[in-house]
Design an enzyme around this catalytic site. Sequence first.
Site, PDB file in Angstrom:
ATOM      1  CD  GLU B  54      32.843  43.524  16.078  1.00 13.14           C
ATOM      2  OE1 GLU B  54      33.483  42.919  15.482  1.00 13.14           O
ATOM      3  OE2 GLU B  54      32.893  43.237  17.523  1.00 13.14           O
ATOM      4  CD  GLU B  65      39.017  38.227  10.634  1.00 11.12           C
ATOM      5  OE1 GLU B  65      38.306  38.000  12.011  1.00 11.12           O
ATOM      6  OE2 GLU B  65      39.577  39.200  10.498  1.00 11.12           O
TER       7      GLU B  65
END
EC number: 4.2.1.20
Lengths: 435, 285
Positions: B54, B65
């Site tokens: 990814e 995140e």
Amino acid sequence: MSESQRNRERDSEATFGEYGGQYVPEALMPAVQELEDAYERYVLENEDGFMDEFRERMRDFGGRPTPLQRADRLSERYDREIYLKREDLLHGGAHKLNNALGQVLLAKYMGKERIIAETGAGQHGTATAMAAAHLDMPCEIYMGRTDINRQRPNVYRMRMNGAEVNPVDAGSATLKEAINETMRDWATTVERTHYVIGSIVGPHPFPKVVRDFQAVIGREAREQIQEQAGRLPDSVVACAGGGSNTMGAFHEFVPDESVALHAVEAGGSSLDIDEKKGLAPNSATLSTGTDGVLHGAMTKLLQSGDGQIMESHSVSAGLDYAGVGPELSHLVDTGRVTPVSVDDDDALNGFHRLSRLEGIIPALESSHALGYLERAAGPAADGRAAKPRDENYEELGDLVVVNVSGRGDKDLETVLEETEKRDLEAAPEVEVFDS
Amino acid sequence: MSGETNAQTDSDIEAAIRENHPALISYITAGDPSLEDTKEYVEALDRGGADLIELGLPFSEPIAEGPTIQAAINRALDAGTTPQGFFELVDELETEAPLLVMTYYNMILQYGSEPDVRPFVERAAEAGLSGIIVPDLPAEEADPLRDACDDHGLDLVFIVAPTTEGERLETIMSQVSGFAYVQARLGTTGARADVSNATHDSLTRLEEYDVPKAVGFGVSEGDHAAEIVEAGADGVIVGSALVDIIAEHEEGDAPAADDLEAKARELKRGALRGAEGDVPEPEQP
Ligand SMILES: Cc1ncc(COP(=O)(O)O)c(C=O)c1O
């Protein structure tokens, strides 16, 4: 029903035209749907008498209704009837309590055990901390470091009410970053925690929840103006950051087509943007933004061509945000709401003018609405030919309601500093500025 | 209906997981600290045994995140990483492992001249990407992107959270293709010292669905990989632990590629041990 049919049906509830929606991480979706359910039952249907309790607490704890006051000297200056909706007199000093108390109470009805919120100017954080203390809920507030430094009094107030204040250092360390961090907290603690979002932004149903709690502003003002002036106003003027005081003031007037609705954005130091640096020296999202997705909703944004969100700027922390509520984006596209903007100087002049002429020290956010009055209706012989009259002035009409969304005690330090830097026509020459 | 998925019969991603079972899926942020470095790092991960890679396309507001990947995204943005540069990097990459892009919805919408997902998906397909993961796009909003991905033969991977249950789980699983991204715990990305209980619960809930399941959020060591695979996962997803290596080297300035390759080997070995039931007792705190 097919998947896409179901999606379309849901969409009409979750969106305003093409704006809104629920662009959030999967972990938050169940909580957002739980809130949808609670909003329907408690807010829309008054289950368990929720709305009755809310209104009662807003009266006894909050001080509602707030007055609608004719501003005599402004009326004289602008040669028309100017009425001020005095949300600065609400407990806490801003309209923010309408939403904060509503949502903290809703969280209680939902069985949540902890409150988190972001804050820009600190007004929403303060209101949430007050509401959480009042309703006995633990509370944590996220606030950008830049805002902490320019809104200190509010940080102390939050702490006095027992809230924890968590500084956020990312990016320009203002409202956008505070929202990011609050969402991260929520994604971790979502099962027990309610996120009291501070404006009509975020994923559905937040924009509706917040609007409905704030709509009391316009509901009262609409009755009061008819009582006091005998008719509906020609226009309603309110500042717009995320847009909660704005939609709060406008919502009841939206069906009254004769009433012009002017949303005053922060023009900052300039309406130009610097794509390279990712900087917009303003927060005029409705006036200059483009469509995109931020903080859970499709709306107008200050963004680069690639889709990176810009760092915004305003002298007023509460307007310093690169997004805006999806409902306002929609009402601007349909032409129902007129977006206008005034720059930092105009806002500071608006601040000083209301302080001097009416004995009311307004929040720097609200000062944008007052600065706009001057731009649109100020004495033509003012010798300020450098700046043209705002082109929307004719819509203001003879009877104007201005929402004074908050009081300016929190802004005194900033105003002193910013006034010293400039040559402002409305600034007083008093000792305090020389100290 | 239960147990039904949107499996694409010719999915590179699904094949990569099934053929290399148990799979190692690695994440790094493109452009951290530069796109040239990313090229080397991707090749190193490929050599080290990553079965899928990814690549994060950096967005300024990465709300899913934790601090590690936020910092990586900031480094990438400071280095001037753009979607154009990102796709040019992918054009050049020739890896054994299929590549996916992980980015936020606004980056996808803004790629063309007006907000629309199609230009991004077309360019992604042209560059040879096999799939897309969008952490702020729940199934409810995914119709336009899923249609575009279907048209271009790309997989759209959905995240299944610890809070995803009942009807929502079925909806998501009916839209998933490639693999189901099982979020190991509530919260944001970031390396952790243990494997959460939520992982086991989630894998149990997903047992009946015939799509590969890969677990991410917090996996940092070979032993975690072993434990997760033993619990029934078809793959493990590792991001922050790799990004940490890149960040450490940026301060030092020796190339990180060798360490990334070694870390990939450790993780892949761990996953394989898990498949053989050779799992150490988790340490008691
Ligand atoms: C007094 C006041 N007015 C306005 C705003 C802007 O928020 P909104 O646009 O949601 O009303 C703020 C935000 O902090 C505020 O404190």
